[in-house]
Design an enzyme around this catalytic site. Structure first.
Site, PDB file in Angstrom:
ATOM      1  N   ASP A   1       8.663  -7.469   3.659  1.00 18.25           N
ATOM      2  CA  ASP A   1       8.384  -8.314   2.502  1.00 18.25           C
ATOM      3  C   ASP A   1       7.260  -9.278   2.858  1.00 18.25           C
ATOM      4  O   ASP A   1       7.357 -10.035   3.832  1.00 18.25           O
ATOM      5  CB  ASP A   1       9.657  -9.083   2.138  1.00 18.25           C
ATOM      6  CG  ASP A   1       9.545  -9.894   0.862  1.00 18.25           C
ATOM      7  OD1 ASP A   1       8.409 -10.278   0.488  1.00 18.25           O
ATOM      8  OD2 ASP A   1      10.585 -10.169   0.249  1.00 18.25           O
TER       9      ASP A   1
ATOM     10  N   TYR B   1       2.553 -14.931 -13.666  1.00 26.31           N
ATOM     11  CA  TYR B   1       1.551 -13.970 -13.179  1.00 26.31           C
ATOM     12  C   TYR B   1       0.136 -14.525 -13.386  1.00 26.31           C
ATOM     13  O   TYR B   1      -0.720 -14.445 -12.493  1.00 26.31           O
ATOM     14  CB  TYR B   1       1.738 -12.660 -13.928  1.00 26.31           C
ATOM     15  CG  TYR B   1       0.903 -11.505 -13.448  1.00 26.31           C
ATOM     16  CD1 TYR B   1       1.258 -10.787 -12.308  1.00 26.31           C
ATOM     17  CD2 TYR B   1      -0.226 -11.101 -14.153  1.00 26.31           C
ATOM     18  CE1 TYR B   1       0.497  -9.704 -11.878  1.00 26.31           C
ATOM     19  CE2 TYR B   1      -0.980 -10.014 -13.745  1.00 26.31           C
ATOM     20  CZ  TYR B   1      -0.619  -9.325 -12.604  1.00 26.31           C
ATOM     21  OH  TYR B   1      -1.371  -8.255 -12.185  1.00 26.31           O
TER      22      TYR B   1
ATOM     23  N   ALA C   1       0.805  -1.229   0.000  1.00 30.53           N
ATOM     24  CA  ALA C   1       0.000   0.000   0.000  1.00 30.53           C
ATOM     25  C   ALA C   1       0.833   1.272   0.000  1.00 30.53           C
ATOM     26  O   ALA C   1       0.286   2.356   0.210  1.00 30.53           O
ATOM     27  CB  ALA C   1      -0.944   0.006   1.203  1.00 30.53           C
TER      28      ALA C   1
ATOM     29  N   ARG D   1       2.365   2.444  -2.648  1.00 30.65           N
ATOM     30  CA  ARG D   1       2.328   3.039  -3.981  1.00 30.65           C
ATOM     31  C   ARG D   1       1.094   2.530  -4.727  1.00 30.65           C
ATOM     32  O   ARG D   1       0.460   1.561  -4.324  1.00 30.65           O
ATOM     33  CB  ARG D   1       3.573   2.651  -4.786  1.00 30.65           C
ATOM     34  CG  ARG D   1       4.911   2.936  -4.133  1.00 30.65           C
ATOM     35  CD  ARG D   1       6.046   2.384  -4.986  1.00 30.65           C
ATOM     36  NE  ARG D   1       7.373   2.674  -4.473  1.00 30.65           N
ATOM     37  CZ  ARG D   1       8.048   1.888  -3.640  1.00 30.65           C
ATOM     38  NH1 ARG D   1       7.503   0.762  -3.210  1.00 30.65           N
ATOM     39  NH2 ARG D   1       9.261   2.224  -3.236  1.00 30.65           N
TER      40      ARG D   1
ATOM     41  N   SER E   1      -6.416 -10.029 -11.543  1.00 26.08           N
ATOM     42  CA  SER E   1      -6.198  -9.440 -12.862  1.00 26.08           C
ATOM     43  C   SER E   1      -6.959 -10.260 -13.886  1.00 26.08           C
ATOM     44  O   SER E   1      -7.152 -11.472 -13.721  1.00 26.08           O
ATOM     45  CB  SER E   1      -4.704  -9.464 -13.199  1.00 26.08           C
ATOM     46  OG  SER E   1      -4.478  -9.171 -14.560  1.00 26.08           O
TER      47      SER E   1
ATOM     48  N   LYS F   1      -2.544 -15.373 -10.364  1.00 27.25           N
ATOM     49  CA  LYS F   1      -3.853 -14.725 -10.256  1.00 27.25           C
ATOM     50  C   LYS F   1      -4.991 -15.731 -10.401  1.00 27.25           C
ATOM     51  O   LYS F   1      -6.032 -15.599  -9.740  1.00 27.25           O
ATOM     52  CB  LYS F   1      -3.974 -13.615 -11.301  1.00 27.25           C
ATOM     53  CG  LYS F   1      -3.046 -12.430 -11.057  1.00 27.25           C
ATOM     54  CD  LYS F   1      -3.222 -11.834  -9.667  1.00 27.25           C
ATOM     55  CE  LYS F   1      -2.513 -10.493  -9.533  1.00 27.25           C
ATOM     56  NZ  LYS F   1      -2.605  -9.960  -8.142  1.00 27.25           N
TER      57      LYS F   1
END
Length: 278
Positions: A65, A167, A16, A18, A154, A171
């Site tokens: 992290d 990725y 959170a 950016r 996504s 997702k």
């Protein structure tokens, strides 16, 4: 004065410092939530906490992290210790590290899955006993309180995208985790949903030097070819533009707001009308 939709709620938001995560922290805080802001780096987290304070809200930072051992427990404890409970979890931390399959290393594969999927699993596992105890206490007091989880996904998770096998797999797995926990956690009055974003204007959709390795939440490794795919996707979008982090944050808030209390196990597309990037 109108009552804020999340007044009295306590929210965790990973990644959170950016982009979408920061916009989400500001949105939830503006709606009355007290927020725990995570970022791997201390300075973005501090700046986000300050931005919340400037809105008149309350926030604390939990720097680290998300894939580190014990992070999930530390993150949840930050909410309980600072604000006395936990009502909302937003698993947002992420990165892209793109390559076509022959060039994708084990490190590239595992790092992306760890940040998007395994870290979310560990945070939610740590949150489960808190949600369960709060639900028991609510019922003993003669009422129920709806709580919410939003896993940031996504459209790549359902539609795929060349050079993003890691990725897409992460997702897609997050959608499965979402639907499973929706079934497990209904008894705690917790709704579990995901929001699947299309092209949102953040570092994740910017072009980076392919020679530079990716590292950390929000890092990217987008090749010029991938950038062209993104540009083509925007051109195909009915809205003909990328989304903003603030628009993305609005969709997360929708899944936390009281009006979505009977919505669970769903994947909400916030993609300007797109269903895939290809």
């Amino acid at each position: 004065m109108a009552v804020k939709s999340l007044a009295g709620r306590v929210a965790l938001i990973s990644g959170a410092g950016r982009g979408i995560g920061r916009a989400t922290a500001l949105k939830l805080a503006a709606e009355g939530a007290r927020v725990v802001i995570n970022d791997r780096d201390a300075e973005p987290a501090r700046e986000a906490v300050q931005a919340v304070a400037e809105l008149g809200g309350e926030a604390v930072a939990c720097v680290g992290d998300v894939t580190a051992a014990g992070f999930g427990e530390r993150f949840v404890a930050a909410a309980v210790d600072n604000f006395g409970g936990l009502d909302i979890v937003v698993n947002n931390a992420g990165m892209a590290w793109n390559a076509f399959l022959p060039a994708m290393t084990d490190t590239m594969w595992s790092r992306v899955l760890d940040i998007h999927l395994s870290a979310a699993f560990r945070v939610l596992r740590a949150a489960q006993p808190v949600f369960a105890e709060q639900a028991r206490n609510d019922r003993a007091a003669g009422h129920t309180t709806r709580r919410a989880v939003v896993n940031v996904g996504s459209i790549v998770g359902s539609g795929g995208n060349p050079s993003q096998a890691n990725y897409a797999a992460a997702k897609s797995g997050l959608f499965g985790l979402t639907r499973t926990l929706a079934q497990e956690w209904g008894r705690y009055d917790v709704t579990v949903n995901s929001v699947a974003f299309g092209v949102i204007r953040t570092r994740m959709t910017s072009v980076a030097d392919p020679a530079e390795p990716a590292s950390g939440e929000g890092a990217t490794h987008v090749s010029p070819l991938a950038a062209q795919v993104l540009a083509d996707a925007v051109a195909r979008s009915p809205l003909r533009r990328p989304g903003t982090p603030e628009e993305a944050a609005d969709s997360v808030w929708m899944l936390c707001a009281p009006e979505s209390s009977y919505l669970t196990g769903q994947v909400l597309l916030c993609a300007g009308g797109l269903t895939s990037v290809e």
